[in-house]
Design a protein around this motif. Structure first.
Motif, PDB file in Angstrom:
ATOM      1  N   ASP A   7       0.826  -1.209   0.000  1.00 28.88           N
ATOM      2  CA  ASP A   7       0.000   0.000   0.000  1.00 28.88           C
ATOM      3  C   ASP A   7       0.859   1.257   0.000  1.00 28.88           C
ATOM      4  OD1 ASP A   7      -2.387  -1.438   0.037  1.00 28.88           O
ATOM      5  OD2 ASP A   7      -2.419  -1.530   2.224  1.00 28.88           O
ATOM      6  N   MET A  11       1.394   5.211  -2.317  1.00 30.09           N
ATOM      7  CA  MET A  11       1.081   6.499  -1.700  1.00 30.09           C
ATOM      8  C   MET A  11       2.082   7.579  -2.098  1.00 30.09           C
ATOM      9  SD  MET A  11      -0.214   5.211   2.044  1.00 30.09           S
ATOM     10  CE  MET A  11      -1.561   4.023   2.153  1.00 30.09           C
ATOM     11  N   VAL A  54      -0.009   9.169   7.527  1.00 32.13           N
ATOM     12  CA  VAL A  54      -0.597   8.669   6.294  1.00 32.13           C
ATOM     13  C   VAL A  54      -1.618   7.612   6.690  1.00 32.13           C
ATOM     14  CG1 VAL A  54      -0.198   7.494   4.100  1.00 32.13           C
ATOM     15  CG2 VAL A  54       1.530   9.057   4.999  1.00 32.13           C
ATOM     16  N   GLY A  80      -4.703   6.373   2.229  1.00 30.77           N
ATOM     17  CA  GLY A  80      -3.770   7.083   1.370  1.00 30.77           C
ATOM     18  C   GLY A  80      -3.702   8.570   1.644  1.00 30.77           C
ATOM     19  N   GLU A  82      -3.061  12.085   3.564  1.00 26.10           N
ATOM     20  CA  GLU A  82      -2.083  12.563   4.540  1.00 26.10           C
ATOM     21  C   GLU A  82      -2.785  13.372   5.617  1.00 26.10           C
ATOM     22  OE1 GLU A  82      -0.537  12.004   0.517  1.00 26.10           O
ATOM     23  OE2 GLU A  82      -1.832  13.630   1.253  1.00 26.10           O
TER      24      GLU A  82
END
Length: 225
Positions: A7, A11, A54, A80, A82
Motif C-alpha cells: 500500500d 502512496m 498517512v 492514502g 495525509e
C-alpha cells in the motif's frame, strides 16, 4: 509494518521509492502505526502537531465548529490521505482544525523532525521522501484554495455547482459519484440541510443536474450552467 508495504508504494509520500527501501526508511524515520476508534480525535483543535500521518485504513474528516457549535467539514480523508502535513511543518502554531476518525482508522505516524534530519547514510530515498513531502504540501495548499473558493460563493446554488463541477473534473466524467451523503454535503458546503435539498430539487427542475442518492449528472448544455 511489512503488511502495509504494498500500500505504501502506491502512496504519494513514498512515490518513487522501492518497497525494500521503504522498510529501511520507516526505521530511520521512527515511524509507528497508531489505531483510532470511531469518533476518536487524531488531531485536536488548538493542539500543537509535531508528527504527520498517512492513513493506512479507514475514514476520517477534518472539521471545525462555528459560533453556533455547528460542525463544518473541511476535508474528507481515506486510505492514502495525509494528515497534519501542513501543521507538522509549523509545530509552534496551534492546529486550527480537528481530525476525527469516522470508523476504525490506522495511521502511519512520522515525526516531522525525522524527515528534516540528515540521513547518516545520505541515502537518495531520504532525499526523495523530502521532495515528495514538499509536493504534498503544495498540493494541500491548492486543495485549501478550492475549498475556500467553494465556501466564498454567495449563493447556495453556486456553492453546490462549484463542488459538483470539481468532482466532475476530478473523475473526468459528467456522471459521477460524490463521497458525501446529504447531511455530510450540507456540513461540507456549510449550508442548512433543508436549503441544500430544496436547491438540488430546483437545479434538477431547471435542467442543470440529474441525481439519485450520491449519483449526479451535470447537464453541460443547460443555459443555467
Amino acid at each position: 509494518m511489512n503488511d502495509y508495504l504494498e500500500d505504501l508504494v502506491q502512496m504519494k509520500l513514498f512515490s518513487g521509492i522501492a518497497p525494500e527501501e521503504i522498510a529501511e526508511l520507516l526505521d530511520c524515520l521512527q515511524a509507528r502505526r497508531v489505531q483510532y476508534g470511531s469518533g476518536e480525535m487524531i488531531i485536536e483543535e488548538c493542539s500543537r502537531v509535531r508528527k504527520f500521518g498517512v492513513m493506512l485504513s479507514g475514514h476520517a474528516r477534518s472539521i471545525k465548529w462555528d459560533t453556533s457549535d455547528r460542525v463544518i467539514i473541511l476535508t474528507l480523508l481515506e486510505k492514502g490521505s495525509e494528515i497534519g502535513v501542513l501543521l507538522a511543518a509549523q509545530p509552534e502554531k496551534e492546529s486550527p482544525v480537528s481530525i476525527q476518525a469516522q470508523d476504525n482508522v490506522t495511521v502511519l505516524m512520522i515525526p516531522y523532525d525525522r524527515v528534516l534530519a540528515s540521513c547518516a547514510r545520505a541515502c537518495p530515498k531520504h532525499d526523495r521522501l523530502l521532495r515528495n513531502y514538499i509536493s504534498i504540501v503544495a498540493e494541500k495548499g491548492l486543495v485549501l484554495h478550492e475549498r475556500i473558493d467553494c465556501l466564498l460563493k454567495p449563493t447556495v446554488r453556486e456553492k453546490i455547482l462549484t463542488y459538483l463541477l470539481r468532482i466532475s473534473c476530478e473523475q473526468k466524467n459528467d456522471s459521477f459519484q460524490i463521497p458525501l451523503n446529504r447531511n455530510a454535503m450540507s456540513e461540507y458546503l456549510n449550508i442548512e440541510r433543508s436549503a441544500l435539498s430544496r436547491e438540488l430539487s430546483n437545479m434538477k427542475r431547471d435542467g442543470l443536474i440529474d441525481y439519485h442518492l450520491n449519483s449526479f449528472t451535470l447537464n453541460r448544455n443547460s443555459k443555467f450552467l
